[in-house]
Design an enzyme around this catalytic site. Structure first.
Site, PDB file in Angstrom:
ATOM      1  N   SER A 106       0.851  -1.197   0.000  1.00  0.00           N
ATOM      2  CA  SER A 106       0.000   0.000   0.000  1.00  0.00           C
ATOM      3  C   SER A 106       0.883   1.242   0.000  1.00  0.00           C
ATOM      4  O   SER A 106       1.596   1.508   0.976  1.00  0.00           O
ATOM      5  CB  SER A 106      -0.887   0.008   1.241  1.00  0.00           C
ATOM      6  OG  SER A 106      -1.465   1.286   1.388  1.00  0.00           O
TER       7      SER A 106
ATOM      8  N   HIS B 165      -1.324  -1.352  -4.160  1.00  0.00           N
ATOM      9  CA  HIS B 165      -2.590  -0.936  -3.545  1.00  0.00           C
ATOM     10  C   HIS B 165      -2.564   0.587  -3.399  1.00  0.00           C
ATOM     11  O   HIS B 165      -1.646   1.152  -2.803  1.00  0.00           O
ATOM     12  CB  HIS B 165      -2.720  -1.618  -2.186  1.00  0.00           C
ATOM     13  CG  HIS B 165      -4.031  -1.385  -1.524  1.00  0.00           C
ATOM     14  ND1 HIS B 165      -5.170  -2.079  -1.854  1.00  0.00           N
ATOM     15  CD2 HIS B 165      -4.394  -0.522  -0.532  1.00  0.00           C
ATOM     16  CE1 HIS B 165      -6.177  -1.674  -1.093  1.00  0.00           C
ATOM     17  NE2 HIS B 165      -5.730  -0.723  -0.281  1.00  0.00           N
TER      18      HIS B 165
ATOM     19  N   ASP C 280      -4.561   3.832  -2.084  1.00  0.00           N
ATOM     20  CA  ASP C 280      -5.615   4.269  -1.166  1.00  0.00           C
ATOM     21  C   ASP C 280      -6.071   5.680  -1.503  1.00  0.00           C
ATOM     22  O   ASP C 280      -5.318   6.636  -1.355  1.00  0.00           O
ATOM     23  CB  ASP C 280      -5.093   4.229   0.278  1.00  0.00           C
ATOM     24  CG  ASP C 280      -5.046   2.816   0.819  1.00  0.00           C
ATOM     25  OD1 ASP C 280      -6.032   2.080   0.624  1.00  0.00           O
ATOM     26  OD2 ASP C 280      -4.019   2.445   1.413  1.00  0.00           O
TER      27      ASP C 280
ATOM     28  N   MET D 113      -8.577   8.685  -0.627  1.00  0.00           N
ATOM     29  CA  MET D 113      -9.400   9.185   0.490  1.00  0.00           C
ATOM     30  C   MET D 113      -9.830  10.623   0.208  1.00  0.00           C
ATOM     31  O   MET D 113      -9.041  11.413  -0.319  1.00  0.00           O
ATOM     32  CB  MET D 113      -8.590   9.153   1.791  1.00  0.00           C
ATOM     33  CG  MET D 113      -8.010   7.789   2.116  1.00  0.00           C
ATOM     34  SD  MET D 113      -7.247   7.778   3.742  1.00  0.00           S
ATOM     35  CE  MET D 113      -6.451   6.166   3.724  1.00  0.00           C
TER      36      MET D 113
ATOM     37  N   HIS E  36      -8.347   1.462  -4.143  1.00  0.00           N
ATOM     38  CA  HIS E  36      -9.314   1.322  -3.049  1.00  0.00           C
ATOM     39  C   HIS E  36      -9.918   2.706  -2.799  1.00  0.00           C
ATOM     40  O   HIS E  36      -9.251   3.593  -2.256  1.00  0.00           O
ATOM     41  CB  HIS E  36      -8.541   0.799  -1.818  1.00  0.00           C
ATOM     42  CG  HIS E  36      -9.324   0.737  -0.558  1.00  0.00           C
ATOM     43  ND1 HIS E  36      -8.722   0.516   0.666  1.00  0.00           N
ATOM     44  CD2 HIS E  36     -10.655   0.862  -0.303  1.00  0.00           C
ATOM     45  CE1 HIS E  36      -9.647   0.509   1.610  1.00  0.00           C
ATOM     46  NE2 HIS E  36     -10.828   0.721   1.051  1.00  0.00           N
TER      47      HIS E  36
ATOM     48  N   MET F 145     -11.963   5.150  -0.916  1.00  0.00           N
ATOM     49  CA  MET F 145     -12.601   5.462   0.371  1.00  0.00           C
ATOM     50  C   MET F 145     -13.195   6.855   0.215  1.00  0.00           C
ATOM     51  O   MET F 145     -12.716   7.837   0.796  1.00  0.00           O
ATOM     52  CB  MET F 145     -11.558   5.415   1.500  1.00  0.00           C
ATOM     53  CG  MET F 145     -11.151   3.999   1.852  1.00  0.00           C
ATOM     54  SD  MET F 145      -9.590   3.934   2.740  1.00  0.00           S
ATOM     55  CE  MET F 145      -8.454   3.922   1.355  1.00  0.00           C
TER      56      MET F 145
ATOM     57  N   MET G 128     -11.780  -4.932   5.567  1.00  0.00           N
ATOM     58  CA  MET G 128     -10.956  -3.984   6.333  1.00  0.00           C
ATOM     59  C   MET G 128     -10.696  -4.555   7.724  1.00  0.00           C
ATOM     60  O   MET G 128     -11.627  -4.950   8.430  1.00  0.00           O
ATOM     61  CB  MET G 128     -11.671  -2.628   6.491  1.00  0.00           C
ATOM     62  CG  MET G 128     -11.795  -1.795   5.233  1.00  0.00           C
ATOM     63  SD  MET G 128     -10.255  -1.496   4.332  1.00  0.00           S
ATOM     64  CE  MET G 128      -9.256  -0.655   5.564  1.00  0.00           C
TER      65      MET G 128
ATOM     66  N   ASP H 239      -6.966  -5.751   4.521  1.00  0.00           N
ATOM     67  CA  ASP H 239      -6.297  -4.449   4.492  1.00  0.00           C
ATOM     68  C   ASP H 239      -6.302  -3.827   5.878  1.00  0.00           C
ATOM     69  O   ASP H 239      -7.368  -3.527   6.426  1.00  0.00           O
ATOM     70  CB  ASP H 239      -7.058  -3.553   3.497  1.00  0.00           C
ATOM     71  CG  ASP H 239      -6.405  -2.201   3.283  1.00  0.00           C
ATOM     72  OD1 ASP H 239      -5.347  -1.930   3.877  1.00  0.00           O
ATOM     73  OD2 ASP H 239      -6.972  -1.412   2.506  1.00  0.00           O
TER      74      ASP H 239
HETATM   75  C1  DX5 Z   1      -6.323   2.291   5.500  1.00  0.00           C
HETATM   76  C2  DX5 Z   1      -5.831   1.869   4.133  1.00  0.00           C
HETATM   77  C3  DX5 Z   1      -4.786   0.819   4.142  1.00  0.00           C
HETATM   78  C4  DX5 Z   1      -3.528   1.171   4.817  1.00  0.00           C
HETATM   79  C5  DX5 Z   1      -2.938  -0.101   5.373  1.00  0.00           C
HETATM   80  O1  DX5 Z   1      -7.385   3.166   5.343  1.00  0.00           O
HETATM   81  O2  DX5 Z   1      -6.892   1.376   3.348  1.00  0.00           O
HETATM   82  O3  DX5 Z   1      -4.505   0.348   2.834  1.00  0.00           O
HETATM   83  O4  DX5 Z   1      -2.613   1.789   3.975  1.00  0.00           O
HETATM   84  O5  DX5 Z   1      -1.868   0.296   6.069  1.00  0.00           O
HETATM   85  P1  DX5 Z   1      -1.128  -0.590   7.140  1.00  0.00           P
HETATM   86  O6  DX5 Z   1      -0.657  -1.817   6.431  1.00  0.00           O
HETATM   87  O7  DX5 Z   1      -0.028   0.315   7.570  1.00  0.00           O
HETATM   88  O8  DX5 Z   1      -2.115  -0.888   8.211  1.00  0.00           O
HETATM   89 ZN    ZN Z   2      -6.584   0.246   1.336  1.00  0.00          ZN
END
Ligand code: DX5
Ligand code: ZN
Length: 243
Positions: A25, A50, A52, A54, A84, A86, A155, A193
């Site tokens: 990620s 991956h 992320d 947001m 992903h 969010m 999650m 994740d």
């Molecule tokens: C959280 C993200 C994850 C995050 C995971 O909202 O969706 O992908 O980056 O990070 P670690 O592996 O550090 O928990």
């Molecule tokens: Zn993620």
């Protein structure tokens, strides 16, 4: 650009030969050297990236948008981008992420009033559709879409930040999804994740996850290649030691 296609593998019983993959990620990478960090994680054994996304509304943080994905796509033309989302109102942004080079796009069940429509929209944009559930959402909420998703993302932290502690209730959900897949003869893959590291990876693999997202454990300290390599080794050896 042509989309990289990976077919979902037929499910195999837990503990036998499985296609375990590591999805570093980039949230925990150094954004000033994003491509270099990503390449190091791929050299260490990561097979997808991956990403992320947001929006500061669905989750209390803001990260990256389509321009960053497009730049990363230029630097890494062949790797699968597992985006992903969010975000609220994902339908408004899915075409832009597909255009930027996303291969897989996952949306939160909690963010989609018309989830079936959103998953078909992702597919219509040439991407693999996937659905995500937060820690407080039961897997039963997904019963009606399991036939149309490429993967389900469970999650194991409340989304928004990297480096959080693994929530163990995710293990039961992963196990339930693996059993349902077997019972219904479906092909979706199971991704996890949040908080995946050397201390938790054995449990998540034994529960039935086959796509492992890891941010902090890969990018958070030390040598990125080595971190990825060790984590993947631990994940693969977990498939050999017990059913
Ligand atoms: C959280 C993200 C994850 C995050 C995971 O909202 O969706 O992908 O980056 O990070 P670690 O592996 O550090 O928990
Ligand atoms: Zn993620």
């Amino acid at each position: 650009m042509p989309k990289t296609r990976t077919l979902a593998r037929a499910p195999s019983p837990k503990g036998t030969s499985r296609n375990i993959e590591l999805a570093p990620s980039i949230l925990s990478a150094d954004f000033a050297q994003l491509a270099a960090d990503a390449k190091a994680a791929l050299e260490g054994g990561g097979t997808l990236l991956h990403v992320d996304v947001m929006d500061g509304h669905f989750v209390p943080n803001i990260t990256i948008g389509p321009p960053v994905v497009a730049s990363l796509r230029k630097a890494l033309p062949d790797v699968i981008f597992d985006c992903h989302l969010m975000i609220e109102r994902p339908d408004e942004f899915i075409p832009a992420f597909a255009e930027a080079g996303a291969n897989w796009i996952s949306v939160h069940q909690e963010a989609c009033v018309h989830l079936d429509r959103t998953l078909h929209l992702i597919e219509s944009q040439g991407c693999r559709p996937a659905v995500v559930i937060n820690p407080a959402t039961p897997v039963e909420m997904l019963d009606e879409v399991l036939e149309i998703v490429h993967h389900v993302l469970v999650m194991s932290v409340n989304p928004g930040f990297g480096g959080q502690r693994f929530i163990r209730g995710a293990l039961r959900k992963i196990d339930a999804l693996a059993r349902t897949r077997q019972a219904r003869g479906l092909r979706y893959r199971i991704e996890v994740d949040g908080g995946v590291g050397l201390d938790t990876v054995t449990d998540v693999v034994r529960a039935g996850a086959d796509l492992l997202v890891a941010g902090n454990a890969v990018f958070g300290h030390g040598d990125i290649r080595e971190n990825a390599k060790r984590l993947l080794q631990a994940a693969r050896s977990a498939t050999l030691t017990r059913t």
